[in-house]
Design an enzyme around this catalytic site. Structure first.
Site, short mmCIF file in Angstrom:
data_model
loop_
_atom_site.label_atom_id
_atom_site.label_comp_id
_atom_site.label_asym_id
_atom_site.label_seq_id
_atom_site.Cartn_x
_atom_site.Cartn_y
_atom_site.Cartn_z
N GLN A 74 -39.51 -36.20 -14.16
CA GLN A 74 -38.13 -36.48 -13.76
C GLN A 74 -37.96 -37.80 -13.02
OE1 GLN A 74 -37.75 -32.18 -12.30
NE2 GLN A 74 -35.69 -32.56 -13.03
N ARG A 131 -42.96 -32.55 -1.73
CA ARG A 131 -43.53 -31.81 -2.86
C ARG A 131 -43.31 -32.60 -4.13
NH1 ARG A 131 -40.61 -27.62 -6.34
NH2 ARG A 131 -41.37 -28.93 -8.00
N HIS A 176 -45.47 -29.12 -13.76
CA HIS A 176 -44.01 -28.95 -13.60
C HIS A 176 -43.39 -29.35 -14.94
CE1 HIS A 176 -40.42 -29.07 -10.66
NE2 HIS A 176 -39.92 -29.22 -11.86
N ASN A 221 -45.19 -24.68 -11.47
CA ASN A 221 -43.80 -24.58 -11.07
C ASN A 221 -43.06 -23.70 -12.07
OD1 ASN A 221 -41.41 -25.63 -9.45
ND2 ASN A 221 -40.77 -26.18 -11.53
N GLU A 222 -42.51 -22.61 -11.58
CA GLU A 222 -41.59 -21.76 -12.33
C GLU A 222 -42.08 -21.27 -13.70
OE1 GLU A 222 -38.00 -24.07 -12.66
OE2 GLU A 222 -37.44 -23.71 -10.59
N ASN A 362 -37.99 -21.54 -5.75
CA ASN A 362 -36.90 -22.48 -5.96
C ASN A 362 -35.64 -21.64 -6.02
OD1 ASN A 362 -38.88 -24.38 -6.14
ND2 ASN A 362 -38.78 -24.61 -8.37
N TYR A 364 -31.50 -21.43 -5.80
CA TYR A 364 -30.24 -22.17 -5.89
C TYR A 364 -29.02 -21.25 -5.84
CZ TYR A 364 -32.93 -26.27 -7.39
OH TYR A 364 -33.80 -27.32 -7.44
N GLU A 436 -37.65 -25.59 -3.43
CA GLU A 436 -36.48 -26.32 -3.95
C GLU A 436 -35.23 -25.58 -3.52
OE1 GLU A 436 -36.18 -27.06 -8.18
OE2 GLU A 436 -38.29 -27.63 -8.30
N TRP A 485 -34.18 -30.23 -3.06
CA TRP A 485 -34.18 -30.82 -4.39
C TRP A 485 -32.91 -31.61 -4.51
CZ3 TRP A 485 -37.75 -31.33 -8.17
CH2 TRP A 485 -37.30 -31.96 -9.33
N GLU A 492 -32.50 -34.87 -15.22
CA GLU A 492 -32.35 -33.41 -15.08
C GLU A 492 -32.49 -32.73 -16.45
OE1 GLU A 492 -32.56 -31.29 -12.65
OE2 GLU A 492 -32.12 -29.69 -14.06
N TRP A 493 -33.67 -32.84 -17.03
CA TRP A 493 -34.03 -32.15 -18.27
C TRP A 493 -32.94 -32.29 -19.34
CZ3 TRP A 493 -38.85 -32.11 -17.30
CH2 TRP A 493 -39.34 -31.74 -16.06
N PHE A 501 -28.79 -34.30 -8.26
CA PHE A 501 -29.16 -33.46 -7.11
C PHE A 501 -29.62 -34.29 -5.92
CE2 PHE A 501 -29.42 -30.07 -10.29
CZ PHE A 501 -29.08 -28.94 -9.55
C1 FCB Z 1 -35.46 -26.36 -11.01
C2 FCB Z 1 -36.53 -27.30 -11.55
C3 FCB Z 1 -36.31 -28.75 -11.15
C4 FCB Z 1 -34.85 -29.13 -11.30
C5 FCB Z 1 -33.97 -28.13 -10.59
C6 FCB Z 1 -32.50 -28.46 -10.65
O1 FCB Z 1 -35.50 -25.16 -11.70
O2 FCB Z 1 -37.79 -26.93 -11.04
O3 FCB Z 1 -37.13 -29.55 -11.94
O4 FCB Z 1 -34.54 -29.22 -12.63
O5 FCB Z 1 -34.16 -26.85 -11.15
#
Ligand code: FCB
Length: 563
Positions: A74, A131, A176, A221-222, A362, A364, A436, A485, A492-493, A501
């Site tokens: 990213q 991180r 990640h 990560n995730e 993480n 949100y 995050e 984050w 952002e993917w 963010f």
């Molecule tokens: C998380 C991801 C991070 C970013 C945030 C918004 O799930 O780990 O890379 O995309 O969302």
């Protein structure tokens, strides 16, 4: 205001040539003057509730880590430089139509060349942790089947050394989202058990090269997000899925997420075992994993929806954490999936049980959950792999919280306390890091840079979530750190650069990629710098700054913080 003319064309992120030229003329220094003169009035107008107003660093334990988060793909860019191999994301983003506006991370935030500036920015913020993730393809361009890339090792050594010089603790993730494309092509990436050995190989190199200085390791990560978005919804590379979840050219959404997760968990277990047996005594670090952690609430005031909430938590979080702590998948999953659920052999169980030193989450947002055992559901909610439940963002037409740029992220601060509470109960108060938490404003078509910089909603977001976190800690939760984050706007993917963010805005209009602090960066400085003994109700106002006082933008933020 002169800066007001800097905005996107109405229906795309492309700027007209005239606009770009105008921007280059007006962007600096008037632009920054506007920013700093505005700090006073706009920050003073922020209306916040009592909890948020009272939130202070002193409400967190001694030694608590406050940091920012990023990930390699990213921000780094330099996608073909200094011996780096192609990653799955390098390839995916170059397929037309996959990413919003066909954007990619070829350059991203150019962190590969600007890492010193970025570390300086972090230092100026006053954080004591950072991180980030390692690009697997930068260290091992061909995975286990090729050589280690010395330039890759050198790059991360420089980052780690310079962070430590500034008193910033590195939290390093080994994965990640990005992996060498060759692993995907030669055996199918996470779908093949061979990846466990590749990941172990990467980790061993990293422990050997960086482990004398890195004390907090994150394996993955995730994994739960990867399993869902790559193999169930088919939105991320290699984008595999089947109906009703999506229309991909290949894949099986009912089975592959389970297989991929199993391989990720075993990969974690092997790496943790290696660390605990061969490195921990000499290097003295900790090893954890990060879960993508939504909180859930029942859609209807009914027992079936309350049970569906438990299943949602089991299918999302306990799916990955139960095996790592207890050596088995959650009972809720066994009940729904039966023999579809992969099995751990006895030796696997030995390896995987107790393989975590800490939990990373993480967090949100929170979603409503509706039961799909007794109620009709569509879109796959009625499938075992989803736990016979549906996640929903609104009740009676009212969203669960304030909407953001991400379709499933709403502002629901109470969820922070609830998710921590859930983890505390289920995992016997194991140490937790919030790796995050962040906010991206809803995308406007006629976005003005000044609006992006005056991000009072982001400040409100962090204050509210921090207040909820502090409350969980007061109730005894063993939380050790909080990472925003993100340090700066980044790729952002699938949303490309349209979702932001960052505490810092990145100037893509002039292509200078200049890092410009948003109001939230100023706020974070003041939050971190506040004298712990100061009376929390003391009213502070931010005085306007004279231009010649501004040595650097962050310098200015510090001044604001100490008013
Ligand atoms: C998380 C991801 C991070 C970013 C945030 C918004 O799930 O780990 O890379 O995309 O969302």
């Amino acid at each position: 205001m002169i800066v007001g003319i800097i905005r996107k064309t109405s229906d795309s992120s492309v700027y007209t040539k005239t606009e770009v030229m105008r921007c280059q003329l007006c962007f600096f220094p008037f632009y920054l003057l506007f920013f700093f003169y505005s700090v006073d009035s706009s920050l003073a107008q922020i209306s916040i509730n009592e909890d948020e107003q009272q939130i202070q660093r002193s409400q967190f334990p001694e030694g608590f880590f406050f940091g920012t988060s990023t990930s390699s793909y990213q921000i780094e860019g330099a996608y073909l430089e200094d011996g780096k191999g192609l990653s799955n994301w390098d390839v995916f983003t170059h397929i037309p139509g996959k990413i919003r506006n066909n954007e990619n991370g070829d350059v991203a935030d150019d962190h590969y060349h600007r890492y010193m500036e970025d570390i300086e920015i972090m230092h100026s913020l006053g954080v004591n942790a950072y991180r980030f993730s390692i690009s697997w393809a930068r260290i091992l361009p061909k995975g286990r089947f090729g050589k280690v890339n010395p330039k890759g090792i050198e790059f991360y050594n420089k980052i780690i050394d310079n962070l430590l010089l500034k008193g910033i603790e590195p939290f390093v993730a080994l994965y990640h989202q990005d992996m060498p494309q060759i692993l995907e092509e030669s055996y199918g990436g996470w779908l093949n058990h061979l990846i466990q050995e590749d990941f172990l190989y990467l980790a061993t190199i990293c422990f050997n090269e960086f482990g004398d200085r890195v004390k907090h390791w994150i394996t993955l990560n995730e994994p739960n997000h990867v399993a869902e978005f790559t193999y169930l919804r088919g939105e991320l590379p290699p984008a595999r899925c089947s109906p009703p979840f999506g229309n991909c050219s290949a894949g099986n959404s009912d089975v592959e997420p389970l297989v991929a997760m199993h391989n990720m968990l075993m990969a974690h277990a092997k790496v943790a075992d290696m660390y605990h047996r061969h490195f921990k005594t000499t290097q003295g670090g900790l090893i954890g994993i990060i879960a993508f952690a939504f909180m859930y609430e029942p859609l209807r005031y009914e027992e079936v929806d309350r049970e569906a909430v438990n299943r949602a938590l089991a299918f999302n979080i306990a799916w990955m954490l139960d095996p790592l702590v207890y050596g088995k998948y959650p009972a809720e999953m066994h009940e729904c999936l039966g023999l579809e659920l992969p099995r751990f052999s006895n030796s696997d169980k030995e390896l995987i049980r107790g393989s975590l030193d800490f939990i990373g989450i993480n967090h949100y947002s929170t979603l409503y959950v509706k039961d799909c055992i007794y109620s009709a559901c569509s879109m796959g909610g009625d499938r075992p792999v989803r736990g016979f439940l549906s996640t929903i963002t609104e009740r009676d037409g009212v969203p669960i919280g304030k909407p953001t740029a991400m379709p499933r992220f709403f502002v629901v601060p109470r969820g922070m306390k609830k998710i921590i509470e859930y983890l505390k109960q289920r995992y016997d108060n194991m140490p937790i890091f919030v790796t995050e938490n962040g906010y991206s404003p809803k995308i406007q078509h006629d976005e003005h840079v000044e609006d992006l910089l005056q991000d009072v909603d982001r400040i409100k977001f962090h204050k509210a979530y921090l207040a909820a976190l502090a409350s969980a800690i007061r109730d005894g939760a063993n939380v050790r750190g909080y990472f925003i984050w993100s340090l700066m706007d980044n790729f952002e993917w699938a949303s490309g650069y349209s979702v932001r963010f960052g505490l810092y805005y990145i100037d893509r209009i002039t292509n200078s990629l200049q890092r410009i602090p948003k109001f939230s960066a100023t706020w974070f400085v003041s939050f971190l710098a506040i004298n712990h003994t100061q009376n929390s109700t003391t009213k502070r106002s931010v005085k306007p700054l004279k231009p010649n006082m501004i040595h650097s933008t962050v310098e200015a933020a510090k001044i604001a913080a100490n008013m």
